[in-house]
Design a protein around this motif. Sequence first.
Motif, PDB file in Angstrom:
ATOM      1  N   LEU A  17       0.832  -1.208   0.000  1.00  0.00           N
ATOM      2  CA  LEU A  17       0.000   0.000   0.000  1.00  0.00           C
ATOM      3  C   LEU A  17       0.866   1.258   0.000  1.00  0.00           C
ATOM      4  O   LEU A  17       0.613   2.208  -0.771  1.00  0.00           O
ATOM      5  N   LEU A  18       1.891   1.276   0.843  1.00  0.00           N
ATOM      6  CA  LEU A  18       2.793   2.434   0.898  1.00  0.00           C
ATOM      7  C   LEU A  18       3.515   2.633  -0.425  1.00  0.00           C
ATOM      8  O   LEU A  18       3.680   3.769  -0.897  1.00  0.00           O
ATOM      9  N   LEU A  19       3.942   1.524  -1.038  1.00  0.00           N
ATOM     10  CA  LEU A  19       4.612   1.619  -2.332  1.00  0.00           C
ATOM     11  C   LEU A  19       3.694   2.224  -3.388  1.00  0.00           C
ATOM     12  O   LEU A  19       4.105   3.096  -4.169  1.00  0.00           O
ATOM     13  N   LEU A  20       2.457   1.754  -3.421  1.00  0.00           N
ATOM     14  CA  LEU A  20       1.500   2.277  -4.406  1.00  0.00           C
ATOM     15  C   LEU A  20       1.202   3.759  -4.162  1.00  0.00           C
ATOM     16  O   LEU A  20       1.053   4.543  -5.116  1.00  0.00           O
ATOM     17  N   LEU A  21       1.120   4.150  -2.904  1.00  0.00           N
ATOM     18  CA  LEU A  21       0.932   5.571  -2.585  1.00  0.00           C
ATOM     19  C   LEU A  21       2.117   6.398  -3.064  1.00  0.00           C
ATOM     20  O   LEU A  21       1.948   7.520  -3.594  1.00  0.00           O
ATOM     21  N   MET A  22       3.341   5.857  -2.905  1.00  0.00           N
ATOM     22  CA  MET A  22       4.528   6.566  -3.366  1.00  0.00           C
ATOM     23  C   MET A  22       4.552   6.671  -4.899  1.00  0.00           C
ATOM     24  O   MET A  22       4.942   7.703  -5.447  1.00  0.00           O
ATOM     25  N   VAL A  23       4.128   5.613  -5.575  1.00  0.00           N
ATOM     26  CA  VAL A  23       4.058   5.658  -7.040  1.00  0.00           C
ATOM     27  C   VAL A  23       3.026   6.695  -7.482  1.00  0.00           C
ATOM     28  O   VAL A  23       3.262   7.468  -8.423  1.00  0.00           O
ATOM     29  N   ALA A  24       1.878   6.720  -6.792  1.00  0.00           N
ATOM     30  CA  ALA A  24       0.845   7.707  -7.115  1.00  0.00           C
ATOM     31  C   ALA A  24       1.376   9.125  -6.926  1.00  0.00           C
ATOM     32  O   ALA A  24       1.101  10.025  -7.738  1.00  0.00           O
ATOM     33  N   TYR A  25       2.147   9.325  -5.870  1.00  0.00           N
ATOM     34  CA  TYR A  25       2.755  10.645  -5.642  1.00  0.00           C
ATOM     35  C   TYR A  25       3.725  11.004  -6.765  1.00  0.00           C
ATOM     36  O   TYR A  25       3.755  12.144  -7.245  1.00  0.00           O
ATOM     37  N   SER A  26       4.508  10.027  -7.217  1.00  0.00           N
ATOM     38  CA  SER A  26       5.469  10.281  -8.290  1.00  0.00           C
ATOM     39  C   SER A  26       4.775  10.654  -9.594  1.00  0.00           C
ATOM     40  O   SER A  26       5.341  11.351 -10.435  1.00  0.00           O
ATOM     41  N   MET A  27       3.538  10.175  -9.757  1.00  0.00           N
ATOM     42  CA  MET A  27       2.775  10.519 -10.965  1.00  0.00           C
ATOM     43  C   MET A  27       2.454  12.005 -11.034  1.00  0.00           C
ATOM     44  O   MET A  27       2.165  12.539 -12.110  1.00  0.00           O
ATOM     45  N   THR A  28       2.505  12.686  -9.880  1.00  0.00           N
ATOM     46  CA  THR A  28       2.174  14.122  -9.851  1.00  0.00           C
ATOM     47  C   THR A  28       3.380  15.008 -10.125  1.00  0.00           C
ATOM     48  O   THR A  28       3.247  16.228 -10.189  1.00  0.00           O
ATOM     49  N   THR A  29       4.557  14.414 -10.301  1.00  0.00           N
ATOM     50  CA  THR A  29       5.783  15.211 -10.450  1.00  0.00           C
ATOM     51  C   THR A  29       5.964  15.783 -11.847  1.00  0.00           C
ATOM     52  O   THR A  29       6.755  16.707 -12.038  1.00  0.00           O
ATOM     53  N   GLY A  30       5.262  15.208 -12.814  1.00  0.00           N
ATOM     54  CA  GLY A  30       5.456  15.643 -14.196  1.00  0.00           C
ATOM     55  C   GLY A  30       6.581  14.897 -14.896  1.00  0.00           C
ATOM     56  O   GLY A  30       6.842  15.120 -16.084  1.00  0.00           O
ATOM     57  N   PHE A  31       7.258  14.021 -14.181  1.00  0.00           N
ATOM     58  CA  PHE A  31       8.388  13.278 -14.757  1.00  0.00           C
ATOM     59  C   PHE A  31       8.173  11.764 -14.668  1.00  0.00           C
ATOM     60  O   PHE A  31       9.127  11.003 -14.778  1.00  0.00           O
ATOM     61  N   PHE A  32       6.911  11.363 -14.485  1.00  0.00           N
ATOM     62  CA  PHE A  32       6.640   9.933 -14.349  1.00  0.00           C
ATOM     63  C   PHE A  32       6.968   9.185 -15.638  1.00  0.00           C
ATOM     64  O   PHE A  32       7.526   8.089 -15.609  1.00  0.00           O
ATOM     65  N   GLY A  33       6.630   9.790 -16.770  1.00  0.00           N
ATOM     66  CA  GLY A  33       6.935   9.174 -18.060  1.00  0.00           C
ATOM     67  C   GLY A  33       8.421   8.976 -18.259  1.00  0.00           C
ATOM     68  O   GLY A  33       8.859   7.941 -18.780  1.00  0.00           O
ATOM     69  N   LYS A  34       9.205   9.959 -17.838  1.00  0.00           N
ATOM     70  CA  LYS A  34      10.661   9.836 -17.969  1.00  0.00           C
ATOM     71  C   LYS A  34      11.190   8.716 -17.074  1.00  0.00           C
ATOM     72  O   LYS A  34      12.120   7.994 -17.442  1.00  0.00           O
ATOM     73  N   GLY A  35      10.586   8.579 -15.884  1.00  0.00           N
ATOM     74  CA  GLY A  35      10.988   7.505 -14.987  1.00  0.00           C
ATOM     75  C   GLY A  35      10.684   6.134 -15.572  1.00  0.00           C
ATOM     76  O   GLY A  35      11.512   5.222 -15.511  1.00  0.00           O
TER      77      GLY A  35
END
Length: 454
Positions: A190-208
């Motif tokens: 659950l924590l991992l998925l929350l962290m991934v969801a947060y990373s989606m808001t950075t604008g650089f998820f596609g680059k990751g």
Amino acid sequence: MNISDRQSMHGQWSSRWTFILAATGAAVGLGNIWKFPYLTGENGGSAFVLVYILCVAALGIPLMMAEILLGRRGRSTPIRSMQVLAEETNTTQWWQIVGWSGTLAGMLILSYYSVIGGWTLAYIFKSGAGTFSGTSGQFAADTFNNFIGSGTTLFFWHTVFMTLTMTVVAGGVKGGLERAIQFLMPTLFLLLLLMVAYSMTTGFFGKGLEFLFTPDFSKLTGASMLTAMGQAFFSLSLGMGTIMIYGSYVPKDTSIASTSIIIGLADTLVALLAGMAIFPIVFANNMEPGSGPGLIFQTLPVAFGNMPGGLAFGSLFFILLLVAAWTSSISLIEPLVTWLIETFGFSRIKASLYSGVTTWLIGLGTVWSFNWWAEIKFFGLSFFDLLDFVTSNLMLPLGGILIALFAGWLMKAESTKSELNIHNPTLYLAWQALVRYIAPVAVFIVLLNAIGIL
């Protein structure tokens, strides 16, 4: 009594899925969330990930199947199991060295793993208190150096983490390990998925994602392939007795083959999710993805400190690290605790206390190697570096090689077939070939690379 009908005196997992959670918890640790992302960064990204996945499939999973079957057939501590299996195969009792090495390695690894686990505990509070809000990389580096430079501070956090670990272990298989795992592993995902969801808001998820999943084989070197092979072996916690002792609690009707595949997939999924969570944050802050071990405790705190919502998610990230460290730590000491119970008739609580205090005392050497003992060297290495080198570079690979040789060559085919319960002859022969030929050679190459010969 037929050896295949024996039961462990320490109990049994209540279900196949409980074992999967427990073994995944043993495998998933700081190596997945801390080490895998920076190794990926250092070795060119997605091409490294692809080689790593292939190594897990061809090396890690077959070896895990071998270690689980040894544990389930022996139904005892790694030391006693190897004694029983050596008798069954009419071979020398010297094979007990596999159990001794794994049990000792687990205790030594936990002694310094607890210190690093204490770091994650401390950083939960540092991050939550806003220590890194709006700060620079230099401030984060100075904060970390001052933190590990304080012997009393590390002493405190090492003690807290070891207490958390032994409290769970003292509860036994069902009352301690199962209860903790059934809470901690879902929390981890659950924590991992929350962290991934947060990373989606950075604008650089596609680059990751591009960095992780678009192969660039021009960046793949022989050295990076060896690193991927080594990480595949170490990530699954092979050769240290933990998988063997957990295997001794596995119900007879559980499929070792399918269970090992699920554990390997889950372990890899955690590593990939960690990369998906971390790299977009790194790119969003113009940071270097190959920044090495400092990525977690120096680079990422700055990133969180300068991002919207970073205060909460920075704390969340270190809670994630803590959970990963905790699920691994309880498995590392289990072989020693059960050996004390079987050998000396100790109660579970007494065995846990003795094991925990001994491991904690050894861990003080690691605590002080960062500060008061910083100038003391053993063969040119600090106490921590020496322990890490001996366990990770020597004991674990040798244990993995011996497990492969014993399961692949010395155990009778009917015994391994009975435990693995693989009905397809072709699949069984494929496993046997991997364990007999590929795994020992591959782990031997990992060993040579780890000690600097390759």
